[in-house]
Scaffold this active site. Structure first.
Site, PDB file in Angstrom:
ATOM      1  N   ASP A  25      50.443  60.359 -12.565  1.00 47.78           N
ATOM      2  CA  ASP A  25      51.893  60.610 -12.515  1.00 47.78           C
ATOM      3  C   ASP A  25      52.503  60.714 -13.915  1.00 47.78           C
ATOM      4  OD1 ASP A  25      52.096  60.559  -9.787  1.00 47.78           O
ATOM      5  OD2 ASP A  25      53.076  58.610  -9.628  1.00 47.78           O
ATOM      6  N   TRP A 136      60.067  47.325   0.534  1.00 45.56           N
ATOM      7  CA  TRP A 136      59.709  48.738   0.605  1.00 45.56           C
ATOM      8  C   TRP A 136      59.183  48.875   2.034  1.00 45.56           C
ATOM      9  CZ3 TRP A 136      60.726  46.790  -3.893  1.00 45.56           C
ATOM     10  CH2 TRP A 136      60.630  47.478  -5.095  1.00 45.56           C
ATOM     11  N   TYR A 138      57.665  51.054   4.611  1.00 46.15           N
ATOM     12  CA  TYR A 138      57.024  52.358   4.725  1.00 46.15           C
ATOM     13  C   TYR A 138      56.045  52.363   5.915  1.00 46.15           C
ATOM     14  CZ  TYR A 138      58.573  53.336  -0.149  1.00 46.15           C
ATOM     15  OH  TYR A 138      59.291  53.558  -1.298  1.00 46.15           O
ATOM     16  N   ARG A 140      53.221  53.445   8.081  1.00 42.41           N
ATOM     17  CA  ARG A 140      52.098  54.273   7.636  1.00 42.41           C
ATOM     18  C   ARG A 140      50.808  53.804   8.300  1.00 42.41           C
ATOM     19  NH1 ARG A 140      52.174  55.312   1.253  1.00 42.41           N
ATOM     20  NH2 ARG A 140      54.257  56.002   1.816  1.00 42.41           N
ATOM     21  N   LYS A 169      64.134  49.549   1.093  1.00 41.60           N
ATOM     22  CA  LYS A 169      63.936  50.832   0.420  1.00 41.60           C
ATOM     23  C   LYS A 169      63.205  51.743   1.393  1.00 41.60           C
ATOM     24  CE  LYS A 169      62.002  52.569  -3.834  1.00 41.60           C
ATOM     25  NZ  LYS A 169      60.884  52.546  -4.714  1.00 41.60           N
ATOM     26  N   GLY A 195      62.824  57.716  -3.898  1.00 39.61           N
ATOM     27  CA  GLY A 195      62.926  59.045  -4.504  1.00 39.61           C
ATOM     28  C   GLY A 195      61.919  60.054  -3.979  1.00 39.61           C
ATOM     29  N   GLY A 196      60.628  59.722  -4.033  1.00 35.86           N
ATOM     30  CA  GLY A 196      59.581  60.675  -3.661  1.00 35.86           C
ATOM     31  C   GLY A 196      59.215  61.576  -4.826  1.00 35.86           C
ATOM     32  N   GLY A 222      61.903  56.626  -9.011  1.00 39.37           N
ATOM     33  CA  GLY A 222      60.987  56.606 -10.138  1.00 39.37           C
ATOM     34  C   GLY A 222      60.733  57.989 -10.700  1.00 39.37           C
ATOM     35  N   ARG A 223      59.771  58.721 -10.060  1.00 40.94           N
ATOM     36  CA  ARG A 223      59.325  59.997 -10.618  1.00 40.94           C
ATOM     37  C   ARG A 223      60.443  60.987 -10.868  1.00 40.94           C
ATOM     38  NH1 ARG A 223      54.975  60.663  -6.005  1.00 40.94           N
ATOM     39  NH2 ARG A 223      56.497  59.272  -5.066  1.00 40.94           N
TER      40      ARG A 223
END
Ligand code: FBP
Length: 245
Positions: A25, A136, A138, A140, A169, A195-196, A222-223
């Site tokens: 990243d 977080w 998520y 999955r 989040k 964000g993704g 982040g990214r």
């Protein structure tokens, strides 16, 4: 180390990707936690999210930005059912100056029971010493067929509320006309948008705008910030949108 005051609204800058994704990243520039801390200071983000390694080497209270210490994490070299174990204690987070702690729960994974019970122990310990807790959330794993559906994201929001998280989040769901349902499902837990992968400026701002309209409390990103050419400007634009609600 004395804690820096923590707000449950605004923009949090996430930088736990070195463990989650690896240096793939990063560039020569954003590979350094010093660069990220510099962005956080200049843009006056509301919190900085680090793992213990970066926090220990680079975070000091003089930075003036509250620290959210992420207490679990895994690499993506492992491809099995998602399972992220705790790898830093609440006590260590406090020593490193954290104003809040974070933990990822992969609901729907065959290992969710371990993550839920670990989260629960952390939540009780952290709240006993007045430390806010961020999940977080998520969904999955092989049993989760559509982790971006509005119902799945709303379920993830509710999981965080029922587990006692102060903030959750969440990923941006596919149906953004029903974002308010996610906020309702989260009840008293404040909802932050994740964000993704890097998006165009306009797309990210559109997401934040729609989320805030629906009652979200901010963004933990982040990214989309530290991979951008002008990270400080990007944060400031997001902050302006959040402040307008
Ligand atoms: P981004 O804004 O870069 O997506 O960061 C948010 C985050 O939750 C990070 O804290 C974490 O490292 C990453 O996403 C995990 O992403 P994924 O598990 O989807 O690969």
């Amino acid at each position: 180390m004395k804690r820096t005051e923590f707000k449950t609204r605004g923009v949090f800058l996430a930088y736990d990707h070195g463990l989650e994704h690896g240096p793939t990243d990063f560039t020569d520039v954003n590979v350094s936690p010093r660069y990220i801390i510099d962005i956080a200071r200049k843009a006056e983000v509301d919190a900085l999210i680090l793992l213990k390694g970066s926090a220990r080497e680079y975070y000091t209270k003089d930075i003036g930005i509250p620290l959210i210490l992420k207490l679990n994490g895994k690499t993506n070299m492992y491809k099995g059912e998602p399972f992220s174990k705790q790898n830093c204690s609440v006590e260590e987070a406090v020593k490193l100056g954290a104003s809040a702690v974070g933990y990822t729960v992969y609901s729907g994974s065959r290992y969710e029971k371990f993550m839920l019970s670990e989260f629960s122990r952390i939540e009780e310990k952290a709240h006993n010493i007045g430390l806010p807790v961020i999940m977080w959330s998520y969904p999955r794993g092989k049993d989760v067929h559509d982790d971006e559906s509005i119902e799945t994201v709303a379920y993830a929001a509710r999981v965080a509320f029922e587990m006692g998280a102060d903030i959750v989040k969440l990923k941006y769901p596919d149906d953004d006309n029903r974002l308010d349902w996610v906020v309702k499902a989260a009840d008293k837990t404040k909802v932050f948008l994740a964000g993704g992968k890097k998006l165009e400026d306009q797309n990210i701002e559109e997401h934040v705008e729609k989320a805030m309209q629906a009652g979200f409390s901010g963004m933990a990103v982040g990214r989309n910030i530290w991979q951008s050419d002008d990270p400080v400007k990007r944060i400031k634009r997001i902050k302006d949108i959040i402040k307008s609600y």
